[in-house]
Design a protein around this motif. Structure first.
Motif, PDB file in Angstrom:
ATOM      1  N   LEU A  75     -61.980 -41.879  38.981  1.00 45.57           N
ATOM      2  CA  LEU A  75     -61.968 -42.923  37.954  1.00 45.57           C
ATOM      3  C   LEU A  75     -61.460 -42.374  36.619  1.00 45.57           C
ATOM      4  CD1 LEU A  75     -65.354 -44.751  38.680  1.00 45.57           C
ATOM      5  CD2 LEU A  75     -63.037 -45.574  39.163  1.00 45.57           C
ATOM      6  N   ILE A  76     -61.847 -41.155  36.307  1.00 45.15           N
ATOM      7  CA  ILE A  76     -61.384 -40.524  35.073  1.00 45.15           C
ATOM      8  C   ILE A  76     -59.883 -40.266  35.156  1.00 45.15           C
ATOM      9  CG2 ILE A  76     -61.534 -38.429  33.651  1.00 45.15           C
ATOM     10  CD1 ILE A  76     -64.556 -38.352  34.434  1.00 45.15           C
ATOM     11  N   ALA A  77     -59.412 -39.752  36.293  1.00 48.32           N
ATOM     12  CA  ALA A  77     -57.986 -39.452  36.462  1.00 48.32           C
ATOM     13  C   ALA A  77     -57.135 -40.709  36.371  1.00 48.32           C
ATOM     14  CB  ALA A  77     -57.755 -38.749  37.798  1.00 48.32           C
ATOM     15  N   ARG A  78     -57.673 -41.824  36.867  1.00 46.15           N
ATOM     16  CA  ARG A  78     -56.929 -43.080  36.818  1.00 46.15           C
ATOM     17  C   ARG A  78     -57.138 -43.819  35.505  1.00 46.15           C
ATOM     18  NH1 ARG A  78     -58.241 -46.842  40.984  1.00 46.15           N
ATOM     19  NH2 ARG A  78     -60.267 -45.886  41.231  1.00 46.15           N
ATOM     20  N   ARG A  79     -57.883 -43.197  34.590  1.00 49.52           N
ATOM     21  CA  ARG A  79     -58.185 -43.724  33.258  1.00 49.52           C
ATOM     22  C   ARG A  79     -58.927 -45.067  33.303  1.00 49.52           C
ATOM     23  NH1 ARG A  79     -53.377 -41.962  29.288  1.00 49.52           N
ATOM     24  NH2 ARG A  79     -55.029 -40.943  28.161  1.00 49.52           N
TER      25      ARG A  79
END
Length: 54
Positions: free
Chosen positions: A47-51
């Motif tokens: 989720l963080i990587a996909r912002r």
């Protein structure tokens, strides 16, 4: 409109104090998404990587 003088005397404000600042953006993500919602670390990282979250 009538004001209630007792509501404006500030007596409650003297009992309160600020002990810390507001949370930073994303500061509680692992608590909320991991511990409360049950997402794994890899799901949160995705989720963080996909912002989606910070």
């Amino acid at each position: 409109m009538r004001l209630n003088p007792a509501a404006c005397n500030g007596s409650m404000a003297s009992d309160a104090s600020i002990t810390r600042g507001a949370p930073l953006l994303g500061e509680h993500n692992h608590l909320v998404y991991g511990e409360i919602l049950g997402l794994s670390d890899s799901e949160i990282d995705d989720l963080i990587a996909r912002r989606v979250i910070w």
